[in-house]
Design an enzyme around this catalytic site. Structure first.
Site, PDB file in Angstrom:
ATOM      1  N   ILE A 131       2.724   2.279   2.347  1.00  0.00           N
ATOM      2  CA  ILE A 131       2.824   1.815   3.730  1.00  0.00           C
ATOM      3  C   ILE A 131       1.551   2.178   4.480  1.00  0.00           C
ATOM      4  O   ILE A 131       0.834   3.108   4.110  1.00  0.00           O
ATOM      5  CB  ILE A 131       4.070   2.379   4.438  1.00  0.00           C
ATOM      6  CG1 ILE A 131       4.113   3.899   4.370  1.00  0.00           C
ATOM      7  CG2 ILE A 131       5.330   1.789   3.827  1.00  0.00           C
ATOM      8  CD1 ILE A 131       5.313   4.511   5.091  1.00  0.00           C
ATOM      9  N   GLU A 132       1.268   1.436   5.542  1.00  0.00           N
ATOM     10  CA  GLU A 132      -0.037   1.523   6.192  1.00  0.00           C
ATOM     11  C   GLU A 132      -0.300   2.870   6.841  1.00  0.00           C
ATOM     12  O   GLU A 132      -1.452   3.274   6.991  1.00  0.00           O
ATOM     13  CB  GLU A 132      -0.196   0.408   7.214  1.00  0.00           C
ATOM     14  CG  GLU A 132       0.771   0.440   8.367  1.00  0.00           C
ATOM     15  CD  GLU A 132       0.720  -0.846   9.191  1.00  0.00           C
ATOM     16  OE1 GLU A 132       0.364  -0.750  10.379  1.00  0.00           O
ATOM     17  OE2 GLU A 132       1.019  -1.929   8.655  1.00  0.00           O
TER      18      GLU A 132
END
Length: 523
Positions: free
Chosen positions: A327-328
């Site tokens: 995830i970012e």
């Protein structure tokens, strides 16, 4: 000599016309205490004025961490560049920053999060801005909106198309920050920062380096201070020579609605059976079909919305570690969290700084991305970044544009119609009453993903809904799989006003998607 000061003393050093970069991801890592003090100083003194702020990921939320709303004041804030903005449900009041954007009181830009981190890096090294393919043929491209969110922003473009080395690129000139407001868990008296209770590192190191290289001011909010020399060097993520001021907020939240959860920061590992499974319902069915695109050993990126349920599908199937999630915000592996804690993960294998995570995403190193959609048009374009009637229902593009620019395969998930009366049994889905409107539109309001560019790049694109699975073909959207119980003519073709066609060899999806029992993933 200790660098600890009060929040009011720290923000008193911020001058008029400053460019301020803020490290945050909604409530995760948000230096809320310092931002509150900055707004309070303006209320009392009328200074600082005309700030530009840069938020690679949103600062604050709509659930108790105000973040950027503390400084969303006419005269204080002149320009804002955000990868995302606070968002939430329509029954909540519109955030102050959105009021300023809608009323054209601040020049506002929505810039992909990874590009904003790229801009930080390039400005730090005194290189001439960012050359990138990220965002071409989307709203980021100056052929469309050029990232501008309102008329005031459109008057001063921040991106152009340029020719370089025989190719066309988007060029983002440097916007050089001279103040950084970052956050950590612990600082020693010299300003060395550790992140033991944080759910992500985000981009604080890069932001501090950039500001220091330009002779600026770095303010670090922490929950506690220790003696210099007491922190393990390997634990220090931002070294003290980059930090000017330390502000203590003993009550800072770990993330939205969460004071502190050691599983979010990787200090304990939760038993797999302590995680909630996806509730039985249509969205779970959509997530199950999306999960069928996975294979053991894959690395997958994950976005907000229905897509965030896909890891819970694998959990229910007894294979929570079969796929590595990225995830970012920076977590790798483990179980990405949903709801208020989205952006965090428990049982992660590692935490990577967000700027490095985005390098990985932009380069397309992962196998597949699971993202959601607000609307899809006949060209296969997707909008997740703008809703004109209720703008704060979306956070903007965030890392979405960075991710889709390099992805080999993209699985979008969402509802075919908004507000339809849907009945579900273990034998199929029945559309008892049509919705208010189709999400399959003639032309999306905002192009966050370009179907045309995806075809040029040869990306595999799938759209999963409660009625069908569509694929991006040369002539638009083609339903290749039909949900049991769905009438293709009535519920797909007619419901979309003919914008979705049905393949002659379309198949029926398996009934196992609808069952209460696990569907048998990986078998």
């Amino acid at each position: 000599m200790s660098k600890v000061v009060s929040a009011s003393d720290a923000v008193a050093r911020i001058a008029d016309d400053a460019v301020v970069t803020v490290s945050s991801s909604s409530a995760l890592g948000c230096p809320d205490f310092v931002l509150k003090a900055l707004g309070a100083r303006f209320d009392a003194e009328g200074h600082p004025r005309n700030l530009t702020t840069i938020h690679p990921i949103a600062a604050g939320d709509m659930y108790g961490v105000k973040g950027v709303d503390y400084i969303a004041k006419d005269g204080l804030l002149a320009r804002i560049l955000g990868g995302s903005y606070p968002s939430g449900p329509s029954f909540k009041p519109m955030p102050d920053i959105w009021k300023m954007i809608v009323e054209n009181q601040v020049a506002a830009y929505n810039v992909p999060s990874g590009v904003l981190f790229d801009m930080t890096r390039e400005a730090a090294a005194n290189r001439p801005g960012v050359l990138t393919k990220v965002g071409m043929e989307t709203f980021v491209d100056p052929k469309r909106q050029g990232c501008a969110m309102n008329d005031l922003a459109a008057e001063t473009p921040i991106v152009s198309r340029v020719e370089f080395a025989g190719d066309t690129w988007l060029h983002f000139p440097n916007v050089v920050p001279n103040v950084a407001i970052i956050r950590a868990t612990t600082a020693d008296e010299f300003g060395n920062l550790t992140y033991e209770n944080e759910g992500a590192y985000l981009g604080a190191l890069e932001q501090a380096i950039c500001v220091r290289n330009h002779g600026g001011l770095v303010i670090a909010q922490v929950s506690r201070v220790s003696k210099r020399g007491s922190l393990r060097p390997h634990d220090v993520r931002v070294p003290g020579h980059l930090v000017d001021c330390i502000v203590i907020d003993a009550n800072q939240k770990q993330t939205c609605e969460t004071q502190y959860d050691p599983a979010i920061s990787g200090q304990i590992m939760r038993p797999w059976d302590s995680f909630a499974l996806a509730d039985q319902g249509v969205e779970k069915v959509i997530a199950r079909r999306a999960a069928m695109e996975l294979r053991p050993g894959m690395t997958a990126n994950l976005g907000f919305g229905i897509s965030a349920l896909v890891p819970r599908i694998l959990l229910e199937e007894g294979q929570p570690e079969a796929v590595t999630w990225t995830i970012e915000q920076g977590a790798v592996g483990g179980m990405p969290l949903t709801g208020f804690a989205f952006g965090c993960a428990s049982n992660a294998d590692a935490f990577v700084p967000s700027p490095q995570q985005f390098i990985y995403f932009q380069g397309g190193g992962f196998d597949v991305s699971f993202l959601s959609f607000l609307e899809v048009d006949v060209e296969g374009n997707v909008n997740v970044s703008k809703l004109g009637k209720k703008p704060y229902l979306t956070a903007g593009c965030g890392g979405f544009v960075d991710i889709v620019s390099g992805a080999k395969k993209i699985v979008f998930s969402g509802w075919f119609e908004a507000g339809a009366q849907v009945e579900m049994s273990d034998q199929g889905i029945n559309i008892a009453a049509p919705g208010k409107f189709s999400k399959m539109v003639q032309e999306v309001e905002h192009v966050t993903f370009s179907g045309h560019r995806a075809r040029e790049l040869g990306q595999e694109v799938i759209y999963v809904t409660e009625r069908c699975v569509m694929r991006l073909g040369e002539n638009g959207l083609i339903a290749t799989e039909i949900m049991p119980g769905i009438d293709a003519d009535k519920d797909i073709i007619a419901a979309s006003d003919g914008r979705v066609s049905v393949a002659e060899d379309a198949t029926i999806m398996p009934l196992s998607l609808l069952a209460e029992a696990p569907m048998g993933w990986g078998v």
